[in-house]
Design an enzyme around this catalytic site. Structure first.
Site: not given
Ligand code: UT7
Length: 323
Positions: A114, A250, A280
């Site tokens: 990225c 980004h 992204n």
């Molecule tokens: O471009 C390269 C760099 N990459 C980035 O900058 C990405 C950085 N990270 C992010 O943008 C975020 O961490 C994400 C968007 C990937 C995830 O958001 P988050 O608020 O950090 O969520 P999380 O990973 O802490 O997950 C929260 C919950 C989890 O469930 P539990 O464990 O709390 O029950 C996940 O399993 O959300 C769940 N989850 C989803 N639920 C519905 C993860 N993906 C999904 C989904 N739909 N698509």
């Protein structure tokens, strides 16, 4: 006289196929609501069957050359930022070079995920300032849809395909921050974090592989590192965040974009946001945002534009440009 790499043209290409968040509700345990509120993404473009990274890159390059009033034969170099080159080799850049009809000069890929476009701009700037090229085409192009695990809801809803390109040309400036062109660059990587965002395939595994990400871990690094590199790049130019007309970050997650802007004391009115429409697109996200922003009048000649990005590696960086 101080040599500067000045932006002469900008262009982009998005695949025709647009996929809204709701489409994922059919196959995954996810909702439009979750994707929108956790990421800011509403839709993304996916390449058609047979549509390649080089196809998108060529279209973006042609648009940027048209905008610059130049032809491919005017270029000395093509630098293409991508992590989804169509083949292991030759580089996507040489495929673009051939298809543009450019037989002189040189072309190569930069792979910094990225952060790729920021690295590519810094490399193009260095080539221009050292006299190795006068005109460089810098492209970010990706087809991340080719490396998605469509059963993994934590990654496949986040990414999209697309390409953007800039034409840079050497110009004599006065050595002040009023000069047009790239004013400063800042690049970092830290391979200790290679396991939090990677593709589990490649020549060593016998298959192309799928993107794997510990999103929360990447998020944890993002705001702090993006703010630090952006402030470092501005400081190298003798500027600070109060001088910024447009932050073009980004486009991974609106919460990262807002958090970085807040930490830098920048109001969101000064931030170019396209994540809702593109998702992204890795190395393509910044040139896409620069092209859309310039076409829509959000970025005007003379504006102080700052880009920043972080991604797999981890690799991150920032470039300060007088547009
Ligand atoms: O471009 C390269 C760099 N990459 C980035 O900058 C990405 C950085 N990270 C992010 O943008 C975020 O961490 C994400 C968007 C990937 C995830 O958001 P988050 O608020 O950090 O969520 P999380 O990973 O802490 O997950 C929260 C919950 C989890 O469930 P539990 O464990 O709390 O029950 C996940 O399993 O959300 C769940 N989850 C989803 N639920 C519905 C993860 N993906 C999904 C989904 N739909 N698509």
């Amino acid at each position: 006289m101080t040599l500067r790499a000045v932006v002469r043209g900008v262009g982009h290409k998005l695949p025709d196929r647009v996929v809204p968040n709701a489409a994922f509700e059919q196959t995954l345990d996810t909702t439009d609501e979750w994707i929108r509120t956790r990421t800011g993404i509403e839709r993304r473009h996916f390449a058609a069957e047979g549509e390649t990274t080089a196809d998108l890159a060529v279209a973006a390059a042609e648009a940027a050359l048209r905008d610059a009033g130049m032809r491919a034969g005017d270029l000395d170099a093509i630098i293409l930022a991508t992590s989804t080159a169509d083949l292991t080799f030759p580089s996507a850049a040489t495929m673009v070079q051939a298809r543009l009809g450019m037989s002189g000069g040189f072309a190569f890929d930069v792979q910094a995920v990225c952060a790729g476009f920021v690295y590519a701009l810094a490399n193009a700037n260095a080539l221009i300032l050292s006299g190795q090229a006068r005109r460089a085409l810098v492209i970010g192009a990706e087809t991340f849809s080719r490396i998605m695990d469509w059963t993994d809801r934590s990654t496949c809803v986040l990414f999209g395909d697309g390409a953007g390109a800039l034409v840079l040309e050497a110009e004599d400036g006065t050595g002040t921050v009023d000069d047009r062109g790239i004013l400063a660059t800042d690049q970092h990587s830290d391979g200790r974090y290679r396991d939090i965002l990677y593709v589990d395939g490649g020549p060593s595994t016998g298959h192309t592989g799928y993107l794997r990400m510990q999103g929360r871990e990447v998020f944890r690094h993002a705001i702090e590192k993006l703010t630090a590199t952006t402030e470092a790049a501005l400081a190298k130019a003798g500027l600070n965040s109060g001088d910024v007309d447009r932050l073009v970050p980004h486009q991974a997650n609106i919460r990262i974009i807002q958090g970085t802007a807040r930490k830098m004391g920048l109001p969101m009115e000064r931030v170019v946001v396209t994540v809702q429409d593109h998702g992204n697109t890795s190395a393509a996200s910044i040139p896409l945002a620069l092209s859309v922003g310039s076409r829509n009048g959000w970025i005007k000649p003379g504006d102080l534009v700052v880009t920043n990005a972080i991604g797999g590696g981890l690799a991150w960086g920032s470039v300060v440009i007088r547009w």
